[in-house]
Structures are given as structure tokens and as C-alpha cells.
Write a protein that holds these residues in place. Structure first.
Motif, PDB file in Angstrom:
ATOM      1  N   UNK A   9      -3.614   4.022  -8.152  1.00 36.67           N
ATOM      2  CA  UNK A   9      -4.283   3.495  -9.340  1.00 36.67           C
ATOM      3  C   UNK A   9      -3.390   2.538 -10.129  1.00 36.67           C
ATOM      4  N   UNK A  10      -2.087   2.681  -9.985  1.00 36.48           N
ATOM      5  CA  UNK A  10      -1.188   1.688 -10.587  1.00 36.48           C
ATOM      6  C   UNK A  10      -1.378   0.338  -9.915  1.00 36.48           C
ATOM      7  N   UNK A  11      -1.503   0.345  -8.591  1.00 31.94           N
ATOM      8  CA  UNK A  11      -1.741  -0.900  -7.853  1.00 31.94           C
ATOM      9  C   UNK A  11      -3.105  -1.488  -8.210  1.00 31.94           C
ATOM     10  N   UNK A  12      -4.102  -0.623  -8.377  1.00 37.31           N
ATOM     11  CA  UNK A  12      -5.427  -1.116  -8.762  1.00 37.31           C
ATOM     12  C   UNK A  12      -5.380  -1.773 -10.140  1.00 37.31           C
ATOM     13  N   UNK A  13      -4.694  -1.110 -11.105  1.00 41.35           N
ATOM     14  CA  UNK A  13      -4.583  -1.670 -12.453  1.00 41.35           C
ATOM     15  C   UNK A  13      -3.811  -2.981 -12.428  1.00 41.35           C
ATOM     16  N   UNK A  78      -4.366  -4.467   2.209  1.00 39.17           N
ATOM     17  CA  UNK A  78      -3.070  -4.343   1.544  1.00 39.17           C
ATOM     18  C   UNK A  78      -2.020  -5.219   2.223  1.00 39.17           C
ATOM     19  N   UNK A  79      -2.081  -5.297   3.549  1.00 42.28           N
ATOM     20  CA  UNK A  79      -1.125  -6.139   4.268  1.00 42.28           C
ATOM     21  C   UNK A  79      -1.365  -7.614   3.958  1.00 42.28           C
ATOM     22  N   UNK A  80      -2.635  -8.033   3.922  1.00 45.05           N
ATOM     23  CA  UNK A  80      -2.950  -9.422   3.569  1.00 45.05           C
ATOM     24  C   UNK A  80      -2.517  -9.731   2.140  1.00 45.05           C
ATOM     25  N   UNK A  81      -2.730  -8.745   1.257  1.00 46.42           N
ATOM     26  CA  UNK A  81      -2.310  -8.912  -0.135  1.00 46.42           C
ATOM     27  C   UNK A  81      -0.792  -9.073  -0.226  1.00 46.42           C
ATOM     28  N   UNK A  82      -0.058  -8.241   0.507  1.00 45.05           N
ATOM     29  CA  UNK A  82       1.407  -8.312   0.502  1.00 45.05           C
ATOM     30  C   UNK A  82       1.880  -9.663   1.038  1.00 45.05           C
ATOM     31  N   UNK A 206       5.198 -10.014  -9.362  1.00 47.63           N
ATOM     32  CA  UNK A 206       4.862  -9.993  -7.940  1.00 47.63           C
ATOM     33  C   UNK A 206       5.745  -9.023  -7.162  1.00 47.63           C
ATOM     34  N   UNK A 207       7.003  -8.912  -7.562  1.00 48.91           N
ATOM     35  CA  UNK A 207       7.910  -7.986  -6.880  1.00 48.91           C
ATOM     36  C   UNK A 207       7.388  -6.559  -6.994  1.00 48.91           C
ATOM     37  N   UNK A 208       6.924  -6.177  -8.194  1.00 45.10           N
ATOM     38  CA  UNK A 208       6.340  -4.838  -8.375  1.00 45.10           C
ATOM     39  C   UNK A 208       5.065  -4.690  -7.550  1.00 45.10           C
ATOM     40  N   UNK A 209       4.244  -5.757  -7.521  1.00 40.01           N
ATOM     41  CA  UNK A 209       3.009  -5.709  -6.745  1.00 40.01           C
ATOM     42  C   UNK A 209       3.280  -5.532  -5.261  1.00 40.01           C
TER      43      UNK A 209
END
Length: 228
Positions: A9-13, A78-82, A206-209
Motif C-alpha cells: 500500500x505504500x507503493x500504491x500511495x 511492477x517490472x515494467x514500472x521499475x 524515484x529511488x524509493x519507488x
């Protein structure tokens, strides 16, 4: 093995806020593109508005992709997002380095773009009006070569009303001597400083993401492996 709900949920937020940031960037870019108050000279020197729109669209797409990947626990998304974040991070880093070490080249590029507008008397009326407003405000005249850029029709905006500024005498009157390319360059430099600051802040986020997305990616992989 269950997926860590806090990471999920942190990633979603994070991605929801990232998506909103993209919407804001896109909206500001479109507003600057259609507004009647945009300056033709700065648009000609640095096409930053188009870049702002493009960045806004990309950030929106990545934010949406990350939200869907977090909620659906999709490793592919998630991989595409990364990968998307990593590519933008590398581009931001490269742009920051080039902007820091290539300041003179940036100035030359601005000068080359403004030279395309000579002679000024052949430019559309809106471009001439923008330049004349800049001349009155910044106590400059012409773009590259000073008053000579106007030819024989030097506008009243070049009149040297402030004798503390460098002026030159023509056949009929006293006009400002400094070309406006210096002023436009200073404006672009200030804008670049702001852009680099924003880019640095986005890069940190972005580093946190990337960290959250990769942690969640690995946890989903372990979960799928344990259930098979």
C-alpha cells in the motif's frame, strides 16, 4: 508467504501521488501552450513546454502502471514500472550532468535558435511585441547584434531612457546597446536551475519507488513459488 501489506500500500500511495504529479505537469504544460501570455522568444530559445507535456504524459502512464501492479500484485506490471523509472532516472541524471558541465554549449544553442529570428522586422507582430516588452523591461535592444537587428526601423522600446545602462547614439536618438540574448540567457539559466532542482527531487522520489517496486516484486515471486 504473504506479501507485506505495508510495502504494497505504500507503493500504491506513492504511485497515486506520482500519477497526480503527472496530471499537474501535463495540465501546466497544456496551459502554457495555449495561453496568450506565453513569450514567443523563450519558446523559440528553449522548447521546454513540449518537454513538460511529454514528461507529464510519461509520469501519468508510469503512475497508473505502478498502481495497477501494486493492487493486482502483478510482477509484469511492477517490472515494467521499475524499468520505466530506471530509464527516466538515468535520463534525468544524464541531463543534470550535461546541464552542469555544458553551460556554454547551452548558451550557444540558445544563440543559434535566436539567430533564426533575424531580421526582426520580418517577424510576426506578436513576436515583435514580446521583444519590445522585453527591451523596455530589461533595457536591451535587438537580439544578437544589438540595435542593428532591427535594421532601419528601431522601435521606441529601444530608446535609452535610463542613462545608467550602456547606450549608443544612432543618427536620430540614443538607444540601448546591450543585445537581449544576454537577458534571455539569464532567464533560461534561472529556469534551468529550477528544473534541475525539481529533477533532483523527482530522482530522489524515484529511488524509493524503484526500491518499493523491487521489494514487492520479489515478495510476490516468493509467494507464487510457495503456493506451487
Amino acid at each position: 508467504m504473504a506479501v507485506n501489506k505495508f510495502i504494497k500500500y505504500s507503493l500504491f500511495l506513492f504511485n497515486f501521488l506520482f500519477w497526480i504529479s503527472g496530471c499537474i505537469l501535463l495540465g501546466v504544460g497544456i496551459w502554457l501552450r495555449v495561453t496568450k501570455d506565453s513569450n514567443k522568444l523563450t519558446e523559440q530559445a528553449v522548447p521546454g513546454i513540449d518537454l513538460l507535456i511529454a514528461v507529464g504524459v510519461i509520469v501519468m502512464m508510469l503512475g497508473f502502471l505502478g498502481c495497477c501492479g501494486a493492487v493486482q500484485e502483478s510482477r509484469c506490471m511492477l517490472l515494467l514500472f521499475f524499468i520505466g523509472l530506471l530509464l527516466i532516472f538515468i535520463l534525468l541524471l544524464a541531463a543534470g550532468i550535461l546541464g552542469a558541465v555544458g553551460e556554454d554549449k547551452v548558451k550557444d544553442w540558445i544563440k543559434e535558435n535566436l539567430e533564426k529570428m533575424l531580421p526582426l522586422s520580418s517577424q510576426p507582430q506578436d513576436v515583435q511585441s514580446d521583444l519590445q516588452l522585453l527591451e523596455e523591461k530589461s533595457k536591451c535592444c535587438g537580439l544578437i547584434n544589438g540595435p542593428n537587428d532591427w535594421g532601419s526601423s528601431i522601435p521606441a522600446s529601444c530608446n535609452c531612457t535610463d542613462t545608467s545602462a550602456p547606450c549608443v547614439k544612432t543618427e536620430t536618438r540614443l538607444v540601448y546597446q546591450t543585445p537581449c540574448v544576454t537577458v534571455v540567457g539569464d532567464i533560461m539559466k534561472k529556469q534551468m536551475t529550477v528544473v534541475i532542482g525539481i529533477a533532483f527531487a523527482i530522482a530522489v522520489v524515484m529511488i524509493f519507488g524503484m526500491a518499493f517496486s523491487m521489494i514487492l516484486f520479489c515478495q510476490i515471486g516468493r509467494k507464487e513459488a510457495s503456493t506451487t
